[in-house]
Motif scaffolding. Structure first.
Motif, PDB file in Angstrom:
ATOM      1  N   VAL A 127     -55.803-100.369  26.609  1.00  0.00           N
ATOM      2  CA  VAL A 127     -55.278-101.717  26.861  1.00  0.00           C
ATOM      3  C   VAL A 127     -53.837-101.808  26.370  1.00  0.00           C
ATOM      4  O   VAL A 127     -52.953-102.297  27.085  1.00  0.00           O
ATOM      5  CB  VAL A 127     -56.162-102.787  26.174  1.00  0.00           C
ATOM      6  CG1 VAL A 127     -55.514-104.166  26.259  1.00  0.00           C
ATOM      7  CG2 VAL A 127     -57.555-102.795  26.777  1.00  0.00           C
ATOM      8  N   HIS A 128     -53.596-101.327  25.169  1.00  0.00           N
ATOM      9  CA  HIS A 128     -52.245-101.363  24.599  1.00  0.00           C
ATOM     10  C   HIS A 128     -51.271-100.545  25.459  1.00  0.00           C
ATOM     11  O   HIS A 128     -50.166-100.986  25.758  1.00  0.00           O
ATOM     12  CB  HIS A 128     -52.258-100.845  23.164  1.00  0.00           C
ATOM     13  CG  HIS A 128     -50.910-100.776  22.547  1.00  0.00           C
ATOM     14  ND1 HIS A 128     -50.180-101.889  22.210  1.00  0.00           N
ATOM     15  CD2 HIS A 128     -50.141 -99.710  22.235  1.00  0.00           C
ATOM     16  CE1 HIS A 128     -49.019-101.514  21.712  1.00  0.00           C
ATOM     17  NE2 HIS A 128     -48.972-100.196  21.720  1.00  0.00           N
ATOM     18  N   ARG A 129     -51.690 -99.361  25.879  1.00  0.00           N
ATOM     19  CA  ARG A 129     -50.828 -98.507  26.705  1.00  0.00           C
ATOM     20  C   ARG A 129     -50.534 -99.164  28.051  1.00  0.00           C
ATOM     21  O   ARG A 129     -49.392 -99.169  28.518  1.00  0.00           O
ATOM     22  CB  ARG A 129     -51.464 -97.134  26.905  1.00  0.00           C
ATOM     23  CG  ARG A 129     -50.517 -96.185  27.652  1.00  0.00           C
ATOM     24  CD  ARG A 129     -51.111 -94.825  27.923  1.00  0.00           C
ATOM     25  NE  ARG A 129     -52.287 -94.945  28.740  1.00  0.00           N
ATOM     26  CZ  ARG A 129     -53.488 -94.464  28.409  1.00  0.00           C
ATOM     27  NH1 ARG A 129     -53.657 -93.814  27.286  1.00  0.00           N
ATOM     28  NH2 ARG A 129     -54.524 -94.617  29.199  1.00  0.00           N
ATOM     29  N   ASP A 130     -51.553 -99.769  28.658  1.00  0.00           N
ATOM     30  CA  ASP A 130     -51.351-100.461  29.941  1.00  0.00           C
ATOM     31  C   ASP A 130     -50.352-101.600  29.791  1.00  0.00           C
ATOM     32  O   ASP A 130     -49.456-101.768  30.623  1.00  0.00           O
ATOM     33  CB  ASP A 130     -52.675-101.011  30.476  1.00  0.00           C
ATOM     34  CG  ASP A 130     -53.656 -99.917  30.854  1.00  0.00           C
ATOM     35  OD1 ASP A 130     -53.241 -98.743  30.982  1.00  0.00           O
ATOM     36  OD2 ASP A 130     -54.854-100.241  31.017  1.00  0.00           O
ATOM     37  N   GLU A 131     -50.495-102.399  28.746  1.00  0.00           N
ATOM     38  CA  GLU A 131     -49.579-103.514  28.514  1.00  0.00           C
ATOM     39  C   GLU A 131     -48.158-103.010  28.287  1.00  0.00           C
ATOM     40  O   GLU A 131     -47.198-103.589  28.804  1.00  0.00           O
ATOM     41  CB  GLU A 131     -50.040-104.341  27.320  1.00  0.00           C
ATOM     42  CG  GLU A 131     -51.303-105.130  27.600  1.00  0.00           C
ATOM     43  CD  GLU A 131     -51.879-105.799  26.367  1.00  0.00           C
ATOM     44  OE1 GLU A 131     -51.391-105.535  25.239  1.00  0.00           O
ATOM     45  OE2 GLU A 131     -52.831-106.584  26.529  1.00  0.00           O
TER      46      GLU A 131
END
Length: 77
Positions: free
Chosen positions: A16-20
């Protein structure tokens, strides 16, 4: 970015963090399951082409696909 995931990525906060982060840096993210690459390749390739052609440009979260279009500068206004 197209990412093929296994089930261990279903609820991974690092993803999730990487996608954001990728979105904030102007990159779109398509996340699919590895089983769909093996069993539904034609449909999956059709979805990727739809993104590249601009026919799919809305955020999409489904059981078999997650598409997060890149943020534009206008999104931050």
């Amino acid at each position: 970015m197209v990412e093929v995931d296994g089930s261990q990525h279903a609820h991974d906060i690092r993803d999730v963090h990487r996608d954001e982060t990728m979105n904030r840096n102007g990159r779109s993210v398509i996340r699919v399951w590895h089983i769909d690459v093996l069993q539904r390749r034609k449909q999956l390739l059709g979805t990727i082409v739809a993104v590249l052609d601009g026919r799919l440009d809305n955020k999409t979260i489904a059981l078999d696909l997650m598409f997060l279009p890149a943020h534009s500068n206008e999104d931050h206004l």
